[in-house]
Design an enzyme around this catalytic site. Structure first.
Site, PDB file in Angstrom:
ATOM      1  N   GLU A 359     -95.178  32.595 115.812  1.00  0.00           N
ATOM      2  CA  GLU A 359     -95.355  31.302 116.681  1.00  0.00           C
ATOM      3  C   GLU A 359     -94.399  30.514 116.631  1.00  0.00           C
ATOM      4  OE1 GLU A 359     -97.786  31.215 113.345  1.00  0.00           O
ATOM      5  OE2 GLU A 359     -97.427  32.381 114.496  1.00  0.00           O
ATOM      6  N   ASP A 401     -56.910  38.724 131.478  1.00  0.00           N
ATOM      7  CA  ASP A 401     -55.405  38.853 132.082  1.00  0.00           C
ATOM      8  C   ASP A 401     -54.345  38.559 130.750  1.00  0.00           C
ATOM      9  OD1 ASP A 401     -53.355  38.530 134.127  1.00  0.00           O
ATOM     10  OD2 ASP A 401     -53.702  36.279 134.327  1.00  0.00           O
ATOM     11  N   ASP A 711     -58.544  32.289 134.018  1.00  0.00           N
ATOM     12  CA  ASP A 711     -57.962  30.850 134.452  1.00  0.00           C
ATOM     13  C   ASP A 711     -58.062  29.628 135.667  1.00  0.00           C
ATOM     14  OD1 ASP A 711     -55.646  31.926 134.210  1.00  0.00           O
ATOM     15  OD2 ASP A 711     -55.178  30.144 132.756  1.00  0.00           O
ATOM     16  N   ASP A 715     -59.717  34.737 139.099  1.00  0.00           N
ATOM     17  CA  ASP A 715     -60.393  35.683 138.961  1.00  0.00           C
ATOM     18  C   ASP A 715     -61.919  34.736 138.144  1.00  0.00           C
ATOM     19  OD1 ASP A 715     -58.843  36.228 136.863  1.00  0.00           O
ATOM     20  OD2 ASP A 715     -57.717  34.145 136.059  1.00  0.00           O
TER      21      ASP A 715
END
Length: 967
Positions: A359, A401, A711, A715
């Protein structure tokens, strides 16, 4: 039972996921809603704004500005504030914080509390008011703890989200000087109407109002429904609204009416994003009055797939609920048949069921995730979605990247050569013109070209360092209007433009970059000469568009045949092996009468040469890669760059001679072949956004938990496809919107720290699950044994509930516990099957000592009759509570508890307090209320022996478990 199980499963799934599910929109539902635009099935705000958008679209620019009661140079801050009070914040319908009373009700309304409430109601009906009070206390405590912890976590999450909120560049008109106006009117009898210059400011998107002027550039999200005022090669991806896969070009004016607002070229909509180009737009509608806002209010469905976190918690919790559903009837039958009191047996069976349900799970999960998010924020990692923390810790493959992550993100132009590798100023001249005049997605390569020329590397025979060239120059963010204006600004420094005769050239048109062609072109003209198309881009794609090769300044171009092509490849391979990123430059003379240019004009080009860039790796990259590898995270590099350059850079940071796979190779692979290939390769080069997304999905289909770090615009698709999308606060808007986690520093070292914190958070949640499952299973096993052979209940329902309540209180400090380094060394995943095995393996250990306590109380202390059952129950109450409380210290670490690994002080303190309360309760004034009585002094040495024996046996079983199954 099947129907009841189905009901409970549905109820539990809703309870578990609703606090962590984010509202998204089904693509099909959105498309159906869009198709109904213009019909009678529209809400009033949508109908009004659709009509307004149509009217604004048919207006010319001055009329559109006037219709919105705006000005040519935007609104003042005061005017915008007044409109914000009228129209409200620019926010679409989303899951808003619940009012306190509704949040409190929500915290109560879960299956665990409902089960306790039923038990309390039955206790009232049977006039067992004491049990009802204890059960009610448990419900209130569980609800209030969750209410407080969720409130704290929600507030913390909102503060963290505010740190990475998207902004828009807004033109603000400065208000006239009221004092000057008053003086002019009073002393000179003139009315001044000053027109102060407008200024651009960065504002949160939520502060935009109708009438605002917003500057857009590549990578920006469209912050509202807007009318285009000026545009320079503006291409917008509006697939989120219309389903179109390709970007569409937008213009300031239109020459014919359009049937749909989404087809109108001078309108842009919230929820879409700029792919390339630049523009100034007029805000027409904000918030719920936008088309996207109206749709979000109508479309309430979600198509987000269940995360590993949700599936794991759901599976584990359902395992415990199913176990309770099986064991409670067994306990009921045994006690009913052996004792004959079915009412008491029913209450006891329900108490057992309560003891088997975790719980406190909602409160433990919420507290642990919230604390993890706050801790990560101190380490420059912002969590946008709390349940992403677990995926962060479970990640075993990181796709990233190259530029800016592996390398320093400070690209410099190192070479400019002709097609055969000889230094050439002509190539630099054309490359500079291309970078100078392009207004689309200006990247680090363009910056490097402009900086190279600006810092004094002038072309002989043209301007020299120190000369200030006449004519205007576009800003780094791209010009607005029809011609270049302002100075090139790089890192906030105005550069001296030692450039190849920019004053003699004028821009005619531009063909923006895209990630399929991987090249872009500008069309410029020098004086009265015919226009020249100057194209630069990736070598392979450029050579595919070339038919000729320039051979010197004055020599006639040579045709590009197979022998020449092999020669050119040798030159570029040599540059690549030096770690240089090569970009080809080509030209084509265009007809003077041509006015419209498109991608098809990028054909029959003449290659003039190459520009080569150097982007050295970061010093921290190699240590970060080693650290990630040591923690079980394999890094794969996904880049659009050349495979030779990427392999050279990766070799410098410790990849060795890793195999690489290129985009063209991936195109020829089926999904099954690609799924096999992605496991064997660590470097993927010459990729498009679609390639990145396919690679991520292939890795996920292979059973990996995949993180993607990016970024850029290219992407976004991969960020959404990954288990956990990671971006940086300097990324484009669309990348930050798609990400689950935002880094305040673009570094793999920061990422490694975040991974470890995610694993610590997971470990603390796993402690509670493991401990609850094993201790509860042991209790039920003991209850079955006692119920079968004792003439009375081994523990009263009320006592069992009080014990469970005290035990739950002791676990509220688990989110603040420390974690052994060894436990976060490898990725951690939810495994319900492992939880079940752990429960069966460790549960009976406590039962051994429970049964030993039964024998002790029966024979040594004479608690062997109905009259003496209170003494028996008191003895097991204390022993059972101490072993349950101790178990967390035994299983929180694979090491020896209290010696090699100690719990954090909050958990130690709660353990001591609850153990003391359990020992003191039988001798307290409340003992009679719970059916307990004081234990004889001789009991306590036996208690110490039981606890020590339990610790020793659990440690031995733990050693055996680790050898066989690991931890």
């Amino acid at each position: 039972m099947n129907g009841f199980e189905t009901f409970l499963r549905t109820l539990f799934s809703l309870f578990l996921t609703r606090r962590h599910t984010h509202r998204h929109f089904r693509r099909q539902a959105i498309l159906e809603s869009l198709n109904r635009l213009g019909s009678g099935d529209r809400q009033a705000p949508l109908r009004y704004e659709s009509r307004t958008m149509r009217q604004v679209a048919t207006d010319d620019v001055p009329a559109a500005i006037a219709r919105l009661h705006s000005y040519a140079d935007g609104l003042t801050g005061t005017e915008a504030e007044a409109r914000r009070e009228r129209f409200g914040p620019n926010e679409v319908e989303h899951e808003k914080p619940l009012p306190a009373w509704r949040h409190l009700w929500h915290c109560y309304g879960n299956p665990f509390n409902l089960l306790l409430t039923v038990l309390a109601f039955i206790s009232v009906l049977t006039q067992d008011l004491k049990a009802a009070v204890v059960i009610g206390t448990m419900v209130v405590l569980s609800t209030l703890l969750r209410f407080v912890q969720e409130g704290r976590s929600n507030r913390a999450a909102e503060r963290l989200k505010a740190m990475v909120s998207n902004t828009a560049t807004v033109i603000r008109r400065r208000a006239p000087d009221a004092a000057a106006v008053a003086i002019g009117a009073r002393y000179f009898g003139v009315h001044l109407h000053p027109a102060p210059p407008a200024a651009s400011v960065e504002l949160p998107i939520s502060q935009l109002v109708p009438g605002d002027h917003v500057i857009l550039s590549a990578g920006d999200m469209i912050p509202a429904d807007c009318r285009v005022l000026t545009a320079r090669d503006l291409f917008v991806s509006q697939g989120a609204m219309t389903g179109e896969s390709l970007p569409v070009e937008k213009f300031a004016e239109i020459d014919r009416p359009f049937t749909s607002v989404f087809e109108t070229p001078n309108l842009v909509f919230m929820g879409t994003n700029v792919v390339s180009g630049s523009a100034t737009v007029l805000v027409v509608a904000t918030g719920a009055r936008t088309c996207f806002g109206a749709l979000s209010a109508r479309v309430s469905a979600t198509d987000r797939t269940q995360t590993a976190f949700e599936a794991g918690v759901n599976g584990v919790s359902w395992l415990l609920i199913r176990f309770a559903l099986v064991m409670a009837p067994v306990v009921l039958l045994i006690n009913g048949l052996t004792k004959g009191d079915w009412v008491e047996a029913s209450l006891f069976a329900l108490s057992v069921a309560v003891g088997l349900t975790p719980e406190m799970l909602p409160m433990i999960v919420t507290s642990t995730l919230a604390r993890g998010a706050v801790t990560l924020s101190r380490r420059k990692v912002i969590v946008k979605r709390l349940d992403a923390i677990q995926n962060f810790g479970a990640m075993d493959v990181l796709c990233t990247d190259k530029t800016g992550t592996i390398t320093q993100d400070r690209i410099a132009l190192a070479r400019h050569t002709d097609a055969f590798g000889t230094p050439s100023d002509t190539v630099l001249r054309y490359a500079w013109l291309n970078s100078f005049y392009q207004t689309g997605l200006r990247n680090l390569l363009d910056r490097a070209v402009l900086e190279h020329v600006a810092q004094g590397h002038a072309t002989p025979g043209h301007a020299t360092p120190g000369d200030v060239m006449s004519g205007d120059v576009p800003s780094d963010d791209g010009p607005s209007g029809d011609g270049p204006s302002g100075d090139v600004m790089l890192d906030d420094v105005a550069l001296v433009h030692a450039a190849p005769d920019a004053r003699d050239w004028r821009k005619v048109d531009e063909i923006p970059f895209d990630f399929v062609r991987r090249r872009m072109s500008v069309i410029v003209a020098e004086g009265s000469n015919p226009p020249v198309l100057i194209c630069k881009g990736a070598v392979a794609e450029m050579l595919a568009a070339c038919a000729w090769i320039a051979d010197g300044e004055n020599a006639a171009p040579q045709p590009l045949d197979d022998d020449m092509l092999e020669r050119l490849h040798a030159v570029t391979r040599d540059l690549n092996r030096q770690g240089l990123r090569v970009v080809a430059v080509a030209i084509r003379e265009m007809p003077a009468a041509q006015a419209v240019y498109s991608v098809k004009d990028e054909a029959g080009l003449t290659l003039v040469g190459y520009i080569a860039f150097l982007d050295p790796p970061k010093e921290t990259t190699a240590p970060a890669l080693r650290a990630l590898a040591a923690h079980g995270v394999e890094v794969k590099v996904l880049t659009g760059d050349s495979e030779l350059v990427t392999a050279q850079v990766c070799a410098q940071v410790g990849f060795g001679h890793a195999r690489f796979l290129t985009g063209p190779q991936i195109d020829s692979m089926s999904d099954s072949v690609l799924a096999h290939a992605v496991g064997k390769h660590r470097i993927f080069a010459r990729l498009t956004p679609q390639h990145k997304e396919r690679i991520v999905r292939a890795l996920r289909d292979g059973g990996h938990v995949v993180g993607f770090m990016g970024d850029g615009i290219n992407d976004a698709a991969a960020l959404r496809a990954a288990d956990i999308g990671i971006s940086v606060d300097t990324g484009v808007d669309i990348a930050k919107e798609a990400a689950d986690i935002i880094l305040l520093e673009k570094s793999l070292m920061v990422l490694e720290e975040g991974v470890l914190e995610g694993r610590r958070t997971f470990c603390n949640m796993l402690k509670y699950i493991r401990m609850t499952a094993s201790s509860n299973f042991g209790n039920v096993f003991s209850v079955l044994a006692g119920s079968a052979f004792l003439p009375f209940l081994p523990m009263l329902p009320l006592q069992l509930l009080v014990q469970n309540l005290l035990y739950d209180l002791s676990q509220t400090a688990i989110p603040f516990d420390s974690v052994d380094r060894a436990l976060v060394a490898r990725p951690l995943k939810w495994n319900p099957r492992d939880i079940g095995r752990f429960m069966i393996f460790f549960g009976p250990v406590s039962s051994v000592f429970d049964i030993a306590t039964f024998v002790l109380m029966w024979h040594a202390f004479g608690a062997n009759s109905l009259a003496r059952q209170s003494l028996f129950q008191s003895g097991w109450f204390v022993e059972g509570l101490l072993t349950q409380t101790l178990i967390v210290h035994m299983i929180r670490t694979p090491k020896r508890p209290f010696i090699d690994s100690r719990a954090a002080w909050p958990l130690m303190l709660m353990t001591v307090l609850i153990a003391a309360a359990g020992i003191a309760l039988p001798v307290s004034p409340l003992a009679g209320s719970f059916g307990l009585q004081p234990l004889p002094p001789a009991y306590y040495p036996w208690l110490v022996g039981m606890v020590l024996g339990y610790a020793v046996l659990t440690t031995a079983m733990k050693t055996l478990y680790i050898r066989r199954f690991g931890w």
